[in-house]
Design a protein around this motif. Structure first.
Motif, PDB file in Angstrom:
ATOM      1  N   ARG C  89       0.836  -1.205   0.000  1.00  0.00           N
ATOM      2  CA  ARG C  89       0.000   0.000   0.000  1.00  0.00           C
ATOM      3  C   ARG C  89       0.872   1.257   0.000  1.00  0.00           C
ATOM      4  NH1 ARG C  89      -2.681  -0.027   4.879  1.00  0.00           N
ATOM      5  NH2 ARG C  89      -2.004  -2.046   5.646  1.00  0.00           N
ATOM      6  N   MET C  90       2.164   1.064  -0.291  1.00  0.00           N
ATOM      7  CA  MET C  90       3.124   2.154  -0.190  1.00  0.00           C
ATOM      8  C   MET C  90       3.976   2.118  -1.458  1.00  0.00           C
ATOM      9  SD  MET C  90       5.748   2.317   2.960  1.00  0.00           S
ATOM     10  CE  MET C  90       4.875   1.930   4.423  1.00  0.00           C
ATOM     11  N   GLY C  91       4.132   3.241  -2.127  1.00  0.00           N
ATOM     12  CA  GLY C  91       5.041   3.251  -3.269  1.00  0.00           C
ATOM     13  C   GLY C  91       6.261   4.055  -2.909  1.00  0.00           C
ATOM     14  N   MET C  92       7.395   3.677  -3.475  1.00  0.00           N
ATOM     15  CA  MET C  92       8.570   4.496  -3.186  1.00  0.00           C
ATOM     16  C   MET C  92       9.296   4.808  -4.477  1.00  0.00           C
ATOM     17  SD  MET C  92      11.372   4.328  -0.295  1.00  0.00           S
ATOM     18  CE  MET C  92      12.941   5.167  -0.358  1.00  0.00           C
ATOM     19  N   LEU C  93       9.625   6.080  -4.631  1.00  0.00           N
ATOM     20  CA  LEU C  93      10.355   6.522  -5.814  1.00  0.00           C
ATOM     21  C   LEU C  93      11.791   6.803  -5.403  1.00  0.00           C
ATOM     22  CD1 LEU C  93       9.684   7.322  -8.786  1.00  0.00           C
ATOM     23  CD2 LEU C  93       9.898   9.655  -7.979  1.00  0.00           C
ATOM     24  N   PHE C  94      12.709   5.997  -5.918  1.00  0.00           N
ATOM     25  CA  PHE C  94      14.108   6.188  -5.537  1.00  0.00           C
ATOM     26  C   PHE C  94      14.733   7.291  -6.371  1.00  0.00           C
ATOM     27  CE2 PHE C  94      13.143   2.170  -3.787  1.00  0.00           C
ATOM     28  CZ  PHE C  94      13.983   2.012  -2.711  1.00  0.00           C
ATOM     29  N   GLN C  95      15.796   7.850  -5.822  1.00  0.00           N
ATOM     30  CA  GLN C  95      16.449   8.981  -6.476  1.00  0.00           C
ATOM     31  C   GLN C  95      16.884   8.627  -7.895  1.00  0.00           C
ATOM     32  OE1 GLN C  95      19.466  10.632  -4.005  1.00  0.00           O
ATOM     33  NE2 GLN C  95      20.184  12.001  -5.596  1.00  0.00           N
ATOM     34  N   THR C  96      17.432   7.410  -8.063  1.00  0.00           N
ATOM     35  CA  THR C  96      17.910   7.022  -9.389  1.00  0.00           C
ATOM     36  C   THR C  96      16.831   6.317 -10.192  1.00  0.00           C
ATOM     37  OG1 THR C  96      18.672   4.993  -8.360  1.00  0.00           O
ATOM     38  CG2 THR C  96      20.295   6.735  -8.678  1.00  0.00           C
ATOM     39  N   GLY C  97      15.669   6.137  -9.596  1.00  0.00           N
ATOM     40  CA  GLY C  97      14.621   5.394 -10.285  1.00  0.00           C
ATOM     41  C   GLY C  97      14.637   3.935  -9.891  1.00  0.00           C
ATOM     42  N   ALA C 163       1.614   1.543  -9.680  1.00  0.00           N
ATOM     43  CA  ALA C 163       1.009   0.403 -10.374  1.00  0.00           C
ATOM     44  C   ALA C 163       0.007  -0.330  -9.494  1.00  0.00           C
ATOM     45  CB  ALA C 163       2.094  -0.558 -10.851  1.00  0.00           C
ATOM     46  N   LEU C 164       0.306  -0.451  -8.217  1.00  0.00           N
ATOM     47  CA  LEU C 164      -0.585  -1.203  -7.331  1.00  0.00           C
ATOM     48  C   LEU C 164      -1.587  -0.284  -6.629  1.00  0.00           C
ATOM     49  CD1 LEU C 164       1.860  -3.761  -5.664  1.00  0.00           C
ATOM     50  CD2 LEU C 164       0.027  -4.269  -7.260  1.00  0.00           C
ATOM     51  N   ASP C 165      -1.719   0.964  -7.120  1.00  0.00           N
ATOM     52  CA  ASP C 165      -2.622   1.950  -6.517  1.00  0.00           C
ATOM     53  C   ASP C 165      -2.415   2.079  -5.016  1.00  0.00           C
ATOM     54  OD1 ASP C 165      -3.846   2.644  -8.910  1.00  0.00           O
ATOM     55  OD2 ASP C 165      -5.144   0.877  -8.808  1.00  0.00           O
ATOM     56  N   PRO C 166      -1.278   2.578  -4.606  1.00  0.00           N
ATOM     57  CA  PRO C 166      -0.985   2.675  -3.170  1.00  0.00           C
ATOM     58  C   PRO C 166      -1.724   3.845  -2.522  1.00  0.00           C
ATOM     59  CG  PRO C 166       0.819   3.611  -4.434  1.00  0.00           C
ATOM     60  CD  PRO C 166      -0.170   3.104  -5.431  1.00  0.00           C
ATOM     61  N   ASP C 167      -1.685   3.866  -1.176  1.00  0.00           N
ATOM     62  CA  ASP C 167      -2.288   4.985  -0.443  1.00  0.00           C
ATOM     63  C   ASP C 167      -1.281   6.098  -0.257  1.00  0.00           C
ATOM     64  OD1 ASP C 167      -4.210   3.089  -0.069  1.00  0.00           O
ATOM     65  OD2 ASP C 167      -3.504   2.542   1.944  1.00  0.00           O
ATOM     66  N   MET C 168      -0.011   5.759  -0.404  1.00  0.00           N
ATOM     67  CA  MET C 168       1.022   6.725  -0.052  1.00  0.00           C
ATOM     68  C   MET C 168       2.232   6.508  -0.954  1.00  0.00           C
ATOM     69  SD  MET C 168       2.830   7.415   3.598  1.00  0.00           S
ATOM     70  CE  MET C 168       3.589   5.845   3.890  1.00  0.00           C
ATOM     71  N   ILE C 169       2.862   7.591  -1.354  1.00  0.00           N
ATOM     72  CA  ILE C 169       4.106   7.470  -2.116  1.00  0.00           C
ATOM     73  C   ILE C 169       5.205   8.242  -1.400  1.00  0.00           C
ATOM     74  CG2 ILE C 169       5.269   7.843  -4.306  1.00  0.00           C
ATOM     75  CD1 ILE C 169       2.854   7.527  -5.774  1.00  0.00           C
ATOM     76  N   LEU C 197      -5.260  10.906  -7.488  1.00  0.00           N
ATOM     77  CA  LEU C 197      -5.372   9.625  -6.794  1.00  0.00           C
ATOM     78  C   LEU C 197      -5.688   9.808  -5.317  1.00  0.00           C
ATOM     79  CD1 LEU C 197      -2.386   7.716  -8.411  1.00  0.00           C
ATOM     80  CD2 LEU C 197      -4.792   7.689  -9.076  1.00  0.00           C
ATOM     81  N   GLY C 198      -5.608  11.043  -4.842  1.00  0.00           N
ATOM     82  CA  GLY C 198      -5.941  11.330  -3.454  1.00  0.00           C
ATOM     83  C   GLY C 198      -5.052  10.613  -2.473  1.00  0.00           C
ATOM     84  N   LEU C 199      -3.782  10.458  -2.822  1.00  0.00           N
ATOM     85  CA  LEU C 199      -2.933   9.724  -1.900  1.00  0.00           C
ATOM     86  C   LEU C 199      -2.025  10.668  -1.120  1.00  0.00           C
ATOM     87  CD1 LEU C 199      -0.450   9.931  -3.980  1.00  0.00           C
ATOM     88  CD2 LEU C 199      -1.144   7.652  -4.679  1.00  0.00           C
ATOM     89  N   THR C 200      -1.395  10.082  -0.109  1.00  0.00           N
ATOM     90  CA  THR C 200      -0.488  10.849   0.721  1.00  0.00           C
ATOM     91  C   THR C 200       0.882  10.847   0.063  1.00  0.00           C
ATOM     92  OG1 THR C 200      -1.693   9.968   2.597  1.00  0.00           O
ATOM     93  CG2 THR C 200       0.409  11.043   3.061  1.00  0.00           C
TER      94      THR C 200
END
Lengths: 258, 152, 277
Positions: C89-97, C163-169, C197-200
């Motif tokens: 339920r959490m997405g993370m965007l890394f600095q390098t991708g 992709a998994l429609d998380p609540d938070m990124i 998407l109304g996410l945090t």
């Protein structure tokens, strides 16, 4: 003197913690082995890149090693009027020692270093971290299939190496130097025992496959996440694997051929 | 499509490895001997076995009919006890068969040669071969030759 | 009514967090809250452990003491299975991708779907194309990660993170090392993703201008503690001396220009004395 002791203690601790980390890693990889069957497609890809792609170097090396053995063995044996025993010499050296050992060394250089570099790169570019954050366990997704592939490929490659080597010895001994082809094989069968020699060689190569793959993957994971770190880890893999293989070979030989 | 190629090449690789193992087993090693099937065992006592090893061939008139299955020292008889495993098919050896330790070639391995006697009874499982000839020990031979020379 | 209650509870709560790396204390009693459905930016000088904070929230690191709640669950105490469920339920965007280098763009975005769902191939295809369209890279689906520029890699990574429609990124330094155009694209994407998407969203950055531009809430951290926190207006209005220096980018202030040490004069004089000997 105190400095020396401190240095000794520090490097001792360093090695101990390295060994500890490597053991925990191994334990977790082994615990994730069910992924090998469940994700058989990933395993196939890894067997392909670790095993199939090492095939050429193994076949070519095996052929040449066998040919050299045939030639050198003949030169020595002909002095005793025992050139007929060539088959036995070639087969025994290959099946017992050269097959497993040389295959393991080549494997460490070809597949082991590639594994280390690949995993080191995945760590450096945060791919492993990203997988964890996507709730994908790298142990199951990345390490377990690679470990199994190495473990499976090594004995197969070693058997291929020995078989090709026997043919190489045949080409030189029988084809070029005129040893009788019947006695080449009958001498071979007379001295090579299935259980004591062939099976022991296979056991050796299974152990080597386990250790080399373990070292390679762990070095990649343990590498410092910089390009220097990866290159150092790659070198480490080859050096550590070579030492481990040769050392273990001595121990295993002592245990199995009494 | 791509998966198919992977599957096929990995399958071939595994097959090739197994084929190599088979080759090593059948062409290179003596696994054939492990397929002797049923055997019966007889024992023979020797004063000296020379360099005889377990699994050495046992022959009659040069034909291999079995192998040495065990070598031990018998502390009561002060002799070496050699156990021979002989193929069940070869059940016609007379009870007074003689067992000798020979050497194949000058540097070759040692084996046991059986010479059948004339008895009507045949050797069966657990029997003992009474007539044996030990291995020739080079030092003894030289010693004997030397004494012969000096007595002349 | 139920929705109101959920909207009122903070998405992430960090309480009295202490984290050490070796002998260095990274966080020393850090407390903050991240409100649900908003963009919250954590800012601070380089080396204050902003990325570390994201990893602590994601459960990749464990705090030495203190607690972190995400969605009401205490991260450090979760079993591996529960933690993985939380991470879905959490997405993370890394600095390098951090794109997987042995797969193309399409497969990278499909990766979480393939790992966590049993959806039919056609549905996966549609979902992936939808996500790629959202970041404007639908046409780049067959490229390999090596062929992408830094900004494009980050956009693909964003498509993968949603992709998994998380609540938070969680965004780790999303603006670092980008040219102005790409920067603008990423800023727009972050804001659009958040509102549609109304996410945090939790950003970690030291790019003050962009961050103040798109954030609802700002947390300034330095020396392991929170210096200032609140809405953008609050922070701008009632900022401490330290925050003012940071936000305005002044070279000298509470954070001195010179590395702390003896006075310059003393140092010079000492050199002269030794020279005379």
């Amino acid at each position: 003197m105190i400095d020396f002791l401190a240095h000794l203690g520090r490097s001792g601790l360093h090695w101990l913690s390295l060994l500890g980390r490597a053991s925990i890693f191994l334990f977790r990889v082994l615990r994730s082995q069910d992924a090998v069957v469940r994700r058989y497609r990933l395993t196939l890809i890894e067997i392909y890149s670790v095993g199939v792609r090492s095939l050429l170097i193994i076949v070519v090396s095996g052929l040449f090693v066998g040919m050299v053995l045939g030639y050198q063995g003949y030169i020595t044996l002909v002095n005793f009027g025992a050139a007929e025993a060539l088959g036995g010499v070639v087969a025994l050296s290959l099946v017992r020692e050269l097959g497993p050992v040389v295959t393991a060394l080549l494997f460490a250089g070809r597949a082991g270093s590639a594994l280390t570099a690949e995993i080191g790169l995945m760590k450096t570019t945060e791919q492993l971290s990203a997988m964890e954050m996507m709730a994908v366990d790298p142990y199951r997704r990345v390490f377990a299939p690679r470990f199994f592939a190495g473990f499976l490929s090594m004995p197969l490659l070693a058997a291929i190496f020995s078989a090709v080597g026997v043919m190489g010895g045949f080409i030189v001994g029988v084809g070029l130097l005129g040893v009788d082809s019947g006695s080449y094989f009958s001498q071979m069968q007379a001295v090579t025992d299935w259980r004591e020699d062939v099976v022991s060689g296979v056991i050796k190569s299974i152990v080597f496959g386990f250790v080399v793959t373990w070292i390679a993957i762990f070095q990649g994971l343990d590498a410092e996440p910089t390009s220097e770190g990866i290159s150092r880890a790659t070198t480490q893999t080859v050096v550590a694997s070579a030492l481990a293989v040769l050392g273990l070979d001595f121990i295993l030989t002592g245990l199995m051929f009494t | 499509m791509k998966l198919r190629y992977l599957e096929v090449s990995v399958g071939l690789f595994v097959l090739l490895g197994i084929a190599a193992l088979f080759y090593l087993a059948i062409q290179v090693s003596n696994i054939v001997e492990y397929r002797d099937g049923d055997t019966y065992e007889v024992t023979a006592y020797f004063d000296h076995i020379g360099g005889l090893k377990a699994r050495a061939p046992v022959t009659v008139s040069g034909v291999r009919i079995g192998r040495v299955s065990d070598i031990a020292y018998d502390p009561e008889r002060f002799q070496a006890r050699v156990t021979l495993a002989i193929r069940s098919g070869q059940d016609h050896l007379p009870a007074d068969t003689q067992a000798s330790i020979f050497t194949a070639g000058l540097l070759g391995e040692q084996y046991i040669g059986l010479e059948p006697g004339g008895d009507f009874e045949v050797l069966a499982d657990g029997d003992e071969i009474l007539f044996t000839q030990s291995a020739l020990v080079l030092e003894n031979m030289i010693g004997r030759v030397l004494t012969n020379f000096s007595s002349d | 009514m139920n929705d109101d209650r959920v909207a009122d509870t903070p998405h992430v709560v960090v309480e009295d967090l202490v984290f050490r790396r070796g002998r260095k204390v990274v966080f020393d009693g850090l407390s903050l809250t991240v409100p649900r459905g908003r963009v919250t930016t954590v800012m601070g000088p380089s080396g204050t452990g902003k990325t570390t904070l994201l990893r602590l929230i994601g459960g990749q690191l464990r705090p030495d003491s203190g607690r972190i709640w995400v969605d009401g669950e205490e991260v450090a105490r979760l079993s591996t299975r529960r933690l993985y469920a939380l991470r879905k339920r959490m997405g993370m965007l890394f600095q390098t991708g951090a794109l997987l280098t042995d797969m193309n763009v399409f497969e990278n975005v499909a990766f979480p779907l393939r790992e966590h769902t049993d959806l039919p191939e056609e549905l996966i295809r549609n979902l992936v194309l939808m996500k790629l369209e959202a970041v404007g890279l639908r046409a780049a689906r067959d490229l390999s990660p090596a062929e992408l520029s830094g900004g494009m890699a980050r956009r693909v990574a964003l498509a993968r993170a949603i992709a998994l429609d998380p609540d938070m990124i969680l965004y780790d330094e999303p603006f670092a090392g980008l040219d102005p155009i790409t920067m603008g694209q990423i800023v727009t994407l972050i804001r659009r993703t958040n509102s549609t998407l109304g996410l945090t969203s939790v950003l970690v950055t030291h790019d003050v201008v962009e961050a103040m531009d798109i954030s609802d809430h700002v947390v300034l951290i330095a020396e392991g503690r929170v210096m200032d926190a609140g809405t953008v207006e609050q922070v701008r209005a009632g900022a401490s001396e330290w925050s003012e220096q940071f936000l305005d980018g002044r070279p000298d202030g509470p954070v001195p220009f010179h590395y702390p040490g003896d006075s310059y004069r003393d140092d010079l004089m000492r050199g002269r004395e030794s020279g005379n000997d």
